[in-house]
Motif scaffolding. Structure first.
Motif, short mmCIF file in Angstrom:
data_model
loop_
_atom_site.label_atom_id
_atom_site.label_comp_id
_atom_site.label_asym_id
_atom_site.label_seq_id
_atom_site.Cartn_x
_atom_site.Cartn_y
_atom_site.Cartn_z
N MET A 117 19.71 51.28 18.13
CA MET A 117 20.32 52.64 18.71
C MET A 117 22.56 52.28 18.83
O MET A 117 22.59 50.77 19.75
CB MET A 117 19.60 53.15 19.76
N HIS A 150 22.90 53.27 21.65
CA HIS A 150 23.35 53.40 23.30
C HIS A 150 22.75 52.48 23.60
O HIS A 150 21.61 52.30 24.52
CB HIS A 150 23.10 54.94 23.85
N HIS A 164 28.51 50.41 26.69
CA HIS A 164 29.24 51.57 27.27
C HIS A 164 30.32 51.36 28.40
O HIS A 164 29.96 50.78 29.45
CB HIS A 164 28.51 52.52 27.39
N GLU A 165 31.76 51.33 27.98
CA GLU A 165 32.68 50.47 29.54
C GLU A 165 32.84 52.01 29.81
O GLU A 165 32.62 53.09 29.25
CB GLU A 165 33.80 50.32 29.19
N SER A 166 33.35 52.48 31.00
CA SER A 166 33.86 53.72 32.08
C SER A 166 34.74 54.38 31.47
O SER A 166 35.38 53.89 31.18
CB SER A 166 33.35 52.78 33.07
N ASN A 167 34.34 55.48 30.99
CA ASN A 167 35.38 56.39 30.52
C ASN A 167 35.98 57.53 31.65
O ASN A 167 36.72 58.31 31.77
CB ASN A 167 34.44 57.79 29.42
N GLU A 175 30.24 61.12 17.47
CA GLU A 175 29.67 61.50 16.66
C GLU A 175 29.85 61.39 15.32
O GLU A 175 30.67 60.96 15.10
CB GLU A 175 29.38 63.24 16.27
N THR A 176 28.97 61.25 13.84
CA THR A 176 29.46 60.96 12.58
C THR A 176 30.37 61.98 12.30
O THR A 176 29.82 63.81 12.98
CB THR A 176 28.20 60.65 12.55
#
Lengths: 118, 326
Positions: free
Chosen positions: A1, A3, A8-11, A75-76
């Motif tokens: 997956m 996620h 994930h670093e903070s955006n 997204e792809t």
């Protein structure tokens, strides 16, 4: 997956930047809408220049919201194209046909033999 | 058992099954396609609005003059300020939503809850503001006279400022009362009678020599045509058939009835989306508080409602442009 936890670093920085741009664009739109500068009343391709500016700024805002907030950029290609292109093609067609016909009906009302304002 | 498995020779290809060509979960992909179909619904509405506007391109109401109210500022002409504020509130609630999604990626439960809460508050303020706009629109401010041909005549003074009916018309006593089910035929009723009759308006208009009539027709400069005093008297005496106060689906004191119809339909449909968005957000908010997603080790549900919420914001960006600006 895609996620997995911790990947994930903070955006937040980007989010606030996009918010700033959206706010500035909206403020510009509102100011133009209130002042309505005379110089922008010239007609370019069937419409007032001012209206073109509004529409382009709106599309720019829509792009920012979809790409940054809805995270379309991550997204792809397949998903992105199947959502965005489908929408754009159908909406362009719908706009063309309805605005064109609306203009036609206006001409009929204007130059017809019947008075609609009696 | 091996013999019962059919090999198709497409293993390892995107269409061979067992792979995720779009690399998103089923729920998220379907939320995207729902959004696409909903976007087409809204564009249908807006395109229909465009059709009607192009059809009446030389007599469409000017949005600045219709939506010029601001809370606690009575009688002040504030074109679009309030709508702009509403837009900001919605964009900001979109920001708090995306911050909630971001906090969800880092599994910070409390942060997600706080941002979700702020999003819900923003949504509620927006819907409330929309209701207030509707109230002003329905109630109307100046009042107007309708002609035989269904056109709207408005009143202005010498400087071109709008004049309210109540400023120059006094209602003469009349015998006619509103026909209700209880005082007439039980199977028919009628709408509330306007405060004034056409005769009252004509009498009042004659007394005030500075008043002029403004028609729906737009001039080259995009302003409404103002008739001369003689033409005004003529128009009023020969063409006026009724007094219109405020707007509903049948009559509209601001001009074309279609303008009111589309206003109610488009902002109403959008408001309904905001409302359902708030309900979804509240459900997810409580799930966050209960720790549902903590146990699931994924805050993807927040992402999915987030997509919906951003979409609501996205639609508003377009409604704002096409209804209030263009």
């Amino acid at each position: 997956m895609a996620h997995e936890i911790g990947h994930h670093e903070s955006n937040t920085k980007r989010i606030w930047k996009v918010f700033t741009i959206l706010s500035i664009v909206t403020i510009v739109e509102v100011i133009l809408g209130i002042i309505k500068p005379e110089s922008l009343n010239a007609k370019v391709a069937f419409m007032k220049l001012l209206n073109w500016i509004f529409i382009i700024l709106t599309l720019y805002k829509a792009y920012l919201i979809t790409w940054a907030f809805m995270h379309m950029e991550g997204e792809t290609k397949g998903l992105r194209r199947s959502v965005v292109w489908t929408g754009i093609f159908l909406i362009c067609y719908l706009m063309f046909i309805l605005l064109n016909e609306g203009d036609y009906v206006f001409e009929v009302y204007k130059s017809g033999y019947k008075s609609w304002d009696f | 058992m091996d013999t019962t498995v059919i090999k198709t020779g497409t293993e390892g290809n995107a269409w061979g099954g067992d792979s995720q060509p779009l690399k998103v979960s089923y729920g998220k992909m379907m939320m995207w396609f729902f959004i696409l179909s909903d976007a087409l619904t809204f564009s249908g509405f807006l395109a229909a609005y465009g059709f009607s506007r192009f059809k009446f391109i030389n007599s469409w109401p000017i949005a600045d003059e219709v939506f010029n109210h601001f809370p606690f500022m009575h009688g002040v002409d504030a074109p679009m300020y309030y709508v702009a504020l509403m837009t900001f509130i919605l964009i900001f609630s979109s920001v708090t939503m995306v911050l909630a999604v971001d906090a969800g990626h880092q599994m910070k439960k409390n942060k997600v809850a706080i941002y979700m809460f702020l999003t819900i508050i923003g949504g509620i303020i927006f819907v409330g503001s929309q209701a207030w706009e509707w109230k002003n629109f329905i109630k109307g401010e100046y009042g107007a006279v309708e002609t035989k041909g269904g056109q709207i005549l408005q009143f202005v003074d010498k400087e071109g400022h709008r004049v309210k009916l109540s400023e120059f018309v006094t209602a003469a006593p009349i015998e006619r009362t509103q026909h209700r089910r209880k005082n007439g035929l039980w199977f028919v009723g009628e709408k509330e009678l306007p405060t004034y009759t056409v005769q009252d308006v004509i009498t009042g208009f004659k007394k005030r020599s500075d008043l002029l009539i403004r028609t729906q027709i737009l001039t080259e400069e995009g302003e409404k045509t103002i008739l001369s005093r003689a033409d005004s008297m003529n128009k009023l005496a020969n063409n006026a058939v009724g007094v219109v106060e405020g707007a509903n689906l049948i009559k509209n004191e601001y001009g074309s009835t279609l303008f009111a119809n589309f206003f109610f339909f488009i902002t109403g449909f959008h408001g309904f989306h905001v409302f359902s968005g708030i309900v979804l957000n509240i459900i997810i908010f409580f799930n966050v508080l209960l720790g549902t997603y903590e146990k699931r080790k994924s805050y993807e549900m927040v992402e999915k409602v987030g997509l919906y919420w951003h979409f609501v914001d996205l639609v508003w960006v377009f409604v704002f442009t096409f209804f209030y600006l263009v």
